[in-house]
Design a protein around this motif. Structure first.
Motif, PDB file in Angstrom:
ATOM      1  N   TYR A  65       0.925  -1.311  -0.002  1.00  0.00           N
ATOM      2  CA  TYR A  65      -0.076   0.040  -0.051  1.00  0.00           C
ATOM      3  C   TYR A  65       0.903   1.252   0.171  1.00  0.00           C
ATOM      4  O   TYR A  65       0.259   2.330   0.005  1.00  0.00           O
ATOM      5  CB  TYR A  65      -0.908   0.091   1.043  1.00  0.00           C
ATOM      6  CG  TYR A  65      -0.428   0.378   2.437  1.00  0.00           C
ATOM      7  CD1 TYR A  65      -0.169   1.608   2.975  1.00  0.00           C
ATOM      8  CD2 TYR A  65      -0.180  -1.052   3.198  1.00  0.00           C
ATOM      9  CE1 TYR A  65       0.424   1.826   4.313  1.00  0.00           C
ATOM     10  CE2 TYR A  65       0.486  -0.659   4.657  1.00  0.00           C
ATOM     11  CZ  TYR A  65       0.650   0.796   5.188  1.00  0.00           C
ATOM     12  OH  TYR A  65       0.899   0.999   6.155  1.00  0.00           O
TER      13      TYR A  65
ATOM     14  N   TYR B  89      -0.878   2.740  -2.900  1.00  0.00           N
ATOM     15  CA  TYR B  89      -1.234   1.548  -3.573  1.00  0.00           C
ATOM     16  C   TYR B  89      -2.583   1.321  -2.675  1.00  0.00           C
ATOM     17  O   TYR B  89      -2.606   1.300  -1.462  1.00  0.00           O
ATOM     18  CB  TYR B  89      -0.224   0.571  -4.019  1.00  0.00           C
ATOM     19  CG  TYR B  89       0.800   0.918  -4.486  1.00  0.00           C
ATOM     20  CD1 TYR B  89       0.867   1.046  -5.864  1.00  0.00           C
ATOM     21  CD2 TYR B  89       1.903   1.701  -3.819  1.00  0.00           C
ATOM     22  CE1 TYR B  89       2.043   1.445  -6.620  1.00  0.00           C
ATOM     23  CE2 TYR B  89       2.853   2.036  -4.440  1.00  0.00           C
ATOM     24  CZ  TYR B  89       2.759   2.019  -5.836  1.00  0.00           C
ATOM     25  OH  TYR B  89       4.141   2.449  -6.522  1.00  0.00           O
ATOM     26  N   ASP B  90      -3.371   0.164  -3.382  1.00  0.00           N
ATOM     27  CA  ASP B  90      -4.482  -0.582  -2.730  1.00  0.00           C
ATOM     28  C   ASP B  90      -4.485  -2.036  -3.589  1.00  0.00           C
ATOM     29  O   ASP B  90      -4.606  -2.090  -4.712  1.00  0.00           O
ATOM     30  CB  ASP B  90      -5.827   0.148  -3.116  1.00  0.00           C
ATOM     31  CG  ASP B  90      -6.951  -0.601  -2.255  1.00  0.00           C
ATOM     32  OD1 ASP B  90      -6.689  -1.595  -1.637  1.00  0.00           O
ATOM     33  OD2 ASP B  90      -8.122  -0.281  -2.614  1.00  0.00           O
TER      34      ASP B  90
ATOM     35  N   ASP C 259      -2.165  -2.151  -6.573  1.00  0.00           N
ATOM     36  CA  ASP C 259      -2.699  -1.094  -7.769  1.00  0.00           C
ATOM     37  C   ASP C 259      -2.385   0.309  -6.984  1.00  0.00           C
ATOM     38  O   ASP C 259      -3.112   0.879  -6.073  1.00  0.00           O
ATOM     39  CB  ASP C 259      -4.133  -1.230  -8.060  1.00  0.00           C
ATOM     40  CG  ASP C 259      -4.261  -2.782  -8.655  1.00  0.00           C
ATOM     41  OD1 ASP C 259      -3.474  -3.353  -9.293  1.00  0.00           O
ATOM     42  OD2 ASP C 259      -5.327  -3.292  -8.389  1.00  0.00           O
TER      43      ASP C 259
ATOM     44  N   THR D 160      -2.706   4.398  -6.561  1.00  0.00           N
ATOM     45  CA  THR D 160      -4.154   4.864  -6.118  1.00  0.00           C
ATOM     46  C   THR D 160      -3.991   6.645  -6.346  1.00  0.00           C
ATOM     47  O   THR D 160      -4.665   7.296  -6.883  1.00  0.00           O
ATOM     48  CB  THR D 160      -4.677   4.691  -4.771  1.00  0.00           C
ATOM     49  OG1 THR D 160      -3.534   4.709  -3.649  1.00  0.00           O
ATOM     50  CG2 THR D 160      -5.225   3.162  -4.834  1.00  0.00           C
TER      51      THR D 160
END
Length: 224
Positions: A58, A86-87, A90, A92
């Motif tokens: 993250y 990130y999440d 991915d 963000t």
């Protein structure tokens, strides 16, 4: 000395007693500090953070700092933090930070150990979101060698995050979180040091349950 250690350990555990959400995390850190001259230092640090609740990676925090050694114990630093978030791996949002800090190394001897401190000021911006978020991060660390003159030691530390203002992404004004850590540090080679420990991060959220992050922390540092 024994009483002091008990007090510090109790402080590490105290926030966990409050009603709060829980998350298990892993933080890995690699850092290098280069001596440019008698006074100047260059530091580079990379921190990767992984979360159970956020399904993996993250945050990747890259900190570049230039320091000027005012005295044997005091160094003034300034630099930049590049912080993509990130999440579940991915991307963000991108956060940028300006960072200024003063470090005070081994300023007080308490029993067989020494106390160090750091005062850090940050200005934060997020791409696509208006506002500059200001915060102060006071930090103290107590290092207790396992034997006199030894390099392997117990480390106890505390850091608070004090937000000066509110923005669309900085939602708390005042103390927003605290980090308490207990770790073991040991040299692996002449210029290489390793640290492994447990960090408890408690987040204060006025409109929701507080957060508790239980973090396994692994770090490797190099000095040249």
């Amino acid at each position: 000395m024994r009483r002091l250690c008990l007090y510090l350990l109790a402080a590490l555990a105290l926030p966990a007693t409050a009603h709060a959400s829980e998350d298990e995390q892993l933080w890995t850190t690699t850092s290098a500090t280069v001596k440019l001259s008698d006074h100047w230092r260059l530091s580079q640090e990379i921190v990767a953070r992984f979360s159970n609740d956020r399904d993996g990676l993250y945050e990747i925090e890259s900190n570049t700092l230039l320091g000027y050694k005012v005295s044997k114990q005091v160094t003034v630093w300034a630099g930049y933090t590049h912080d993509p978030q990130y999440d579940g791996g991915d991307f963000t949002v991108m956060e940028h930070r300006a960072r200024e800090q003063v470090t005070f190394d081994n300023i007080v001897k308490i029993g067989p150990g020494t106390l160090s401190a750091r005062l850090r000021l940050e200005q934060r911006w997020r791409e696509g979101i208006d506002g500059t978020a200001w915060r102060l991060r006071p930090y103290v660390k107590y290092v207790l060698p396992f034997k006199e003159g030894g390099k392997t030691a117990l480390v106890l530390s505390h850091e608070s995050f004090i937000d000066f203002n509110k923005t669309n992404f900085q939602r708390v004004q005042g103390e927003e979180r605290m980090r308490n850590m207990i770790a073991i540090t040991t040299p692996l080679a002449k210029n290489v040091n390793a640290e492994i420990g447990y960090l408890h991060q408690h987040g204060f959220r006025p409109d929701a349950d507080d957060s508790n992050d239980n973090v396994a922390s692994l770090s490797l540092s190099f000095s040249f």
